[in-house]
Design a protein around this motif. Structure first.
Motif: not given
Length: 198
Positions: A160-171
């Motif tokens: 999802x867009x939220x999962x993708x953004x959150x994954x990027x930010x966490x990384x």
């Protein structure tokens, strides 16, 4: 929902069937979202911006009006040809065909001031998003800005867009790159990240 990163041939097929499959050029939603993205760019002069996933070049053209040079990158040769045609009159735009994350053009982006990743990440599996972050962090100066835009509606993409953004930010956290601005539209989110290392 497929968990694999979408391949270039999927995008080529989409752009061959419809030269603007997401209606970047005429959709009020896309125009409003692009205006918000542009408003979140650094106010100081931008020498060099990189756009990962330029699609048909609508955003590229708008970025070119704000930047001394724009490098527009896409994995679809069909989309890239359309973008080149749209921006053929602009002398400050160059194009590169590269599929992310493995094709991330490390040498070409060195020293950039801004990286824009709009409507790209959720087409990638989370392990590939993390790889992309690693590649990006090898090339960015601490003064740079990363701008993410992600659709938050329903999707059949790997994330999802939220999962993708959150994954990027966490990384980005181990590299000490953190969000400095976040906002949500009706069906998209926008996140800006900067280095906290001085």
């Amino acid at each position: 929902m497929s968990k694999k990163t979408w391949s270039p041939d999927i995008f080529d097929s989409l752009f061959q069937k419809n030269p603007d499959p997401w209606d970047f050029e005429k959709s009020p939603y896309e125009q409003e979202k692009l205006a918000r993205l542009l408003s979140c760019l650094p106010q100081e002069p931008i020498n060099f911006a990189v756009e990962l996933g330029c699609a048909v070049g609508v955003g590229t053209k708008a970025l070119a009006a704000r930047c001394t040079h724009v490098l527009a990158v896409d994995g679809s040769s069909t989309a890239l040809a359309l973008a080149r045609d749209r921006c053929s009159h602009l002398k400050n735009v160059s194009f590169l065909e590269a599929f992310l994350p493995e094709g991330y053009p490390k040498s070409a982006v060195l020293g950039c001031d801004v990286i824009v990743i709009s409507e790209v990440l959720y087409f990638m599996a989370q392990n590939d998003i993390k790889k992309l972050v690693d590649y990006i962090m090898e090339t960015l100066p601490p003064s740079a800005t990363v701008v993410l835009v992600n659709w938050t509606g329903e999707t059949d993409t790997p994330c999802t867009g939220d999962d993708a953004a959150d994954c990027f930010i966490q990384a980005c956290h181990p590299y000490q790159w953190l969000p400095v601005h976040a906002e949500r539209g009706e069906t998209y989110r926008l996140d800006c990240l900067r280095s906290v290392v001085t």
